[in-house]
Enzyme design. Structure first.
Site, PDB file in Angstrom:
ATOM      1  CD  GLN A 279      12.243 -20.811   8.282  1.00  0.00           C
ATOM      2  OE1 GLN A 279      12.401 -20.852   9.488  1.00  0.00           O
ATOM      3  NE2 GLN A 279      12.051 -19.665   7.643  1.00  0.00           N
TER       4      GLN A 279
ATOM      5  N   GLY B 223      17.986  -4.106   7.334  1.00  0.00           N
ATOM      6  CA  GLY B 223      16.627  -4.383   7.808  1.00  0.00           C
ATOM      7  C   GLY B 223      16.678  -5.081   9.166  1.00  0.00           C
ATOM      8  CG  HIS B 224      18.277  -9.047   9.574  1.00  0.00           C
ATOM      9  ND1 HIS B 224      18.892  -9.343   8.375  1.00  0.00           N
ATOM     10  CD2 HIS B 224      17.283  -9.961   9.706  1.00  0.00           C
ATOM     11  CE1 HIS B 224      18.310 -10.386   7.819  1.00  0.00           C
ATOM     12  NE2 HIS B 224      17.324 -10.786   8.609  1.00  0.00           N
TER      13      HIS B 224
ATOM     14  N   GLY C  22      20.329 -15.245   9.813  1.00  0.00           N
ATOM     15  CA  GLY C  22      21.637 -14.728   9.425  1.00  0.00           C
ATOM     16  C   GLY C  22      21.593 -14.018   8.085  1.00  0.00           C
ATOM     17  CB  ALA C  23      22.298 -13.819   5.031  1.00  0.00           C
ATOM     18  CG  LEU C  24      22.410 -10.659  10.467  1.00  0.00           C
ATOM     19  CD1 LEU C  24      22.885 -10.150  11.829  1.00  0.00           C
ATOM     20  CD2 LEU C  24      20.968 -11.136  10.561  1.00  0.00           C
TER      21      LEU C  24
ATOM     22  CG  ASP D 289       9.563 -12.224   5.978  1.00  0.00           C
ATOM     23  OD1 ASP D 289       9.565 -12.708   4.842  1.00  0.00           O
ATOM     24  OD2 ASP D 289      10.596 -11.839   6.553  1.00  0.00           O
TER      25      ASP D 289
ATOM     26  N   GLY E 173      10.052  -8.365  10.865  1.00  0.00           N
ATOM     27  CA  GLY E 173       9.899  -7.329   9.842  1.00  0.00           C
ATOM     28  C   GLY E 173       8.598  -7.499   9.063  1.00  0.00           C
TER      29      GLY E 173
HETATM   30  O1  PAF Z   1      12.180 -14.547   9.036  1.00  0.00           O
HETATM   31  C1  PAF Z   1      13.099 -15.353   9.248  1.00  0.00           C
HETATM   32  O2  PAF Z   1      14.288 -15.067   9.082  1.00  0.00           O
HETATM   33  C2  PAF Z   1      12.748 -16.755   9.715  1.00  0.00           C
HETATM   34  O3  PAF Z   1      11.584 -17.211   9.133  1.00  0.00           O
HETATM   35  C3  PAF Z   1      12.677 -16.887  11.247  1.00  0.00           C
HETATM   36  C4  PAF Z   1      11.565 -16.052  11.827  1.00  0.00           C
HETATM   37  C5  PAF Z   1      14.000 -16.453  11.858  1.00  0.00           C
HETATM   38  C6  PAF Z   1      12.428 -18.344  11.635  1.00  0.00           C
HETATM   39  O4  PAF Z   1      13.436 -19.177  11.180  1.00  0.00           O
END
Ligand code: PAF
Length: 279
Positions: free
Chosen positions: A61, A36-37, A31-33, A150, A147
């Site tokens: 994570q 880039g998303h 979220g918080a798009l 990362d 993307g």
């Molecule tokens: O890149 C992210 O936003 C996160 O690491 C992902 C791939 C959605 C996994 O939670």
């Protein structure tokens, strides 16, 4: 655009779509798009009949609970953005649905995760591996989109797809940048106006490093210079700057054109930003 909050309802819908022979693209997000998303959604829409965007702030994570607590949660605004680019499906499960019990399973991606993000965020890639596997199993996409910002995550997921024989194609899409070069990131919204003004220095330092390496300066000297220069800017503290093979992510001493990744992580106050370029 349809929004699903439970695994069962999403799977019923996807089953009917698959029966009609429709291909599925998945864009996993927390979220918080930002734009880039949306570029990942665009890429998926070109290649698939149906695009699913998952929005789930994955607790496993985060190695820093404070980071998890302040991670922006903006579902309504996210859905509006997704609607504006004609995303077909949003999957926004709750933590209980994804983690009815906390997994005992642990991923170890070997050397790939002993460097950079994996070294400084212990357990991070285990959490990414678990949630991405769950999403792949739940949605069974034909294509998945991530993307390049990362980069290490992309390398890890590439490995995950191979090791677990997922029947899907991984698509890595270029980093989207603001006009001043700052890589688009959900974390940018946590920057103060003052920090936002100086944040492009991170990308500028990557560009400078590329130039120095192309002019035959050694990796070591480039690393020292770049870290010193950035650390001298008030408000920026470099966590790491690595010159690495872009596939194995292991440090290299010499530039190898087309195969070298320059990766950086830096704090601006409590906000941690990452960026990379591939030469
Ligand atoms: O890149 C992210 O936003 C996160 O690491 C992902 C791939 C959605 C996994 O939670």
């Amino acid at each position: 655009m349809q929004i699903f909050y439970s695994i069962n309802s999403l799977q019923d819908f996807l089953k009917s779509q698959r029966k009609m022979g429709r291909s599925i693209g998945l864009v996993p997000t927390m979220g918080a798009l930002h734009k880039g998303h949306l570029s990942l959604i665009d890429a998926s829409k070109i290649q698939n009949d149906l695009t699913v965007c998952s929005i789930f702030v994955n607790p496993t994570q985060f190695n820093n609970q404070q980071d998890l607590a302040v991670y922006p949660r903006t579902l309504e605004a996210d859905c509006q953005m997704l609607e504006s680019v004609n995303c077909d499906v949003v999957f926004s499960p709750n933590a209980q649905d994804i983690y009815p019990t906390l997994p005992n399973l642990k991923f170890d991606f070997g050397d790939l995760e002993r460097v950079m993000e994996g070294k400084f965020r212990l357990g991070h890639f285990n959490g990414v591996g678990i949630v991405v596997s769950k999403l792949f199993n739940i949605i069974q996409p034909d294509n998945a989109y991530f993307g390049q910002k990362d980069l290490q995550q992309c390398a890890i997921i590439n490995r995950l797809v191979k090791d677990l024989s997922y029947n899907l194609k991984l698509n890595v899409c270029p980093t989207q940048r603001e006009t001043d070069g700052l890589a688009m990131s959900s974390r940018n919204r946590n920057l103060t106006p003052e920090q936002r003004k100086i944040a492009p220095a991170i990308y500028k330092s990557l560009q400078k490093a590329v130039e120095l390496l192309k002019n035959k300066n050694s990796s070591e000297s480039v690393k020292l210079l770049i870290v010193n220069q950035l650390d001298n800017i008030e408000g920026i503290k470099v966590e790491y700057f690595e010159i690495s093979d872009f596939e194995t992510l292991q440090p290299i001493n010499e530039l190898s054109e087309g195969k070298t990744a320059l990766c950086i992580a830096a704090f601006m106050g409590t906000t941690r930003l990452i960026d990379n370029v591939i030469i």
